[in-house]
Design an enzyme around this catalytic site. Sequence first.
Site, PDB file in Angstrom:
ATOM      1  CE1 TYR A 136      80.771  22.843  27.160  1.00  0.00           C
ATOM      2  CE2 TYR A 136      81.152  21.435  29.064  1.00  0.00           C
ATOM      3  CZ  TYR A 136      80.698  21.603  27.765  1.00  0.00           C
ATOM      4  OH  TYR A 136      80.190  20.524  27.085  1.00  0.00           O
ATOM      5  CG  PHE A 424      69.418  21.120  32.106  1.00  0.00           C
ATOM      6  CD1 PHE A 424      70.295  21.463  31.086  1.00  0.00           C
ATOM      7  CD2 PHE A 424      69.587  21.682  33.343  1.00  0.00           C
ATOM      8  CE1 PHE A 424      71.340  22.332  31.322  1.00  0.00           C
ATOM      9  CE2 PHE A 424      70.635  22.567  33.596  1.00  0.00           C
ATOM     10  CZ  PHE A 424      71.504  22.899  32.573  1.00  0.00           C
TER      11      PHE A 424
END
Length: 432
Positions: A136, A424
């Site tokens: 990323y 999450f």
Amino acid sequence: MSPTGELVTHGCQLPDWDVQALPPDQWQPFYAAVLGAFHEPEPDEVTALWGSLGEPRRCLLVRERGAIVGTAGVFSFRMSVPGGRSVDTAGVSMVSVQAVRRRRGVLTALMRQQIDALQRAGEPLAVLTASEAPIYGRFGYGMAARQLSLDIASRRVRLATPPVDSDEVELSLEDPYKALDACEELYARLLPQRPGMMARENGWELVPLLDPPAWREGSSPVECVIARVDGKVVGYARYSVAVEWSRTNTAEGTVRVRDIEAEDPRAYAALWRFILETDLTSRVIAPNRPADEALLHLVSDVRHCTPTVLDSLYVRLVDLPRALCARTYAAAIDMVLEVGDGFAPWNQGRWRLTGDGEGAVCTRTHDAPDLSLDAAALGSAYLGGVTFTELAAAGRVRAHRPGALATATAAFSSASAPWMPFAFCRSLLPRL
């Protein structure tokens, strides 16, 4: 997207592709594609919880000839930032690309459309945890928080006398679900004290309690111990125990720690003593603790704790001036940052940041820069857990005047190390 609606990436039209917003009635095939990409079956109760937490309107998919070959989703959070404010934050998750469609720009297409949507919505920050760390950075995400993994030989350490009398702390074993409200009230009180923590609302408080039998691998169901001082809940720990026996009939069990939270040093020490002294065990595993874990200053021999530092939360500034103004600064700062951001060109350029412990102003400028860096480096520094000094030593930040690095490092610092304590995304689910 091109004017005709066709997806364009790297200058090449790919007519077989179609990046779409997820239709509300397509959640199940979308999530099935996510599970397939991670090569792992999932217990029904876990799938049901993620289904209740999912936000289809914030999910994207890539179709090729009608089949889902790529996915990306966002969860809506509020994250604590230095200074104690909670800021709207996009929790990027469920990012996947079908194995036979990799290295064709599918991920780039998803990230392109996602960040454009976040910018249009005025969302200042995006965060994620990466199942594969190298992915990323090219999209402007920088590693901003670390986590400590502890593997403690509990019979070979003892706790030093805590700074206050832990005998005043009352511990009680309680049902994790019945104690949930009290634990979450404490978690909410702790939230402003540490950057990187997410408010747990609308079902997210149930994620730390996920405990399907298929994941236990011989451990007990999750257990909960509550710490009280003068009747007030000031700490809790959630854990499980797996007892094993040696050939000499000696118990060599393992305590697997999910959470330890405390707002009182007495409770903190009492909870850790309880964990370390659990009967029939000789090992404690705590895979996700903050980088500044105080336990390392209480144990008699830190070498028997085997601390391992891992990457955790990655931060991306979506709206640079809003993000920089959302936090406060530990020391006064007035400098020009020259930011390179090819993936979010609206952030690119020179910005004058003026701020202190009360707030900040960030505006475009043509003045000469004090520091030059890219978006990923700024994301790394944002929560105060990675310093400009260490980034400069790695060649990630360039200083244009003496003292600029020291000024920025002092201003962006945080009293507590940033930390993301709950999951999450699939890579940080509470499996131990």
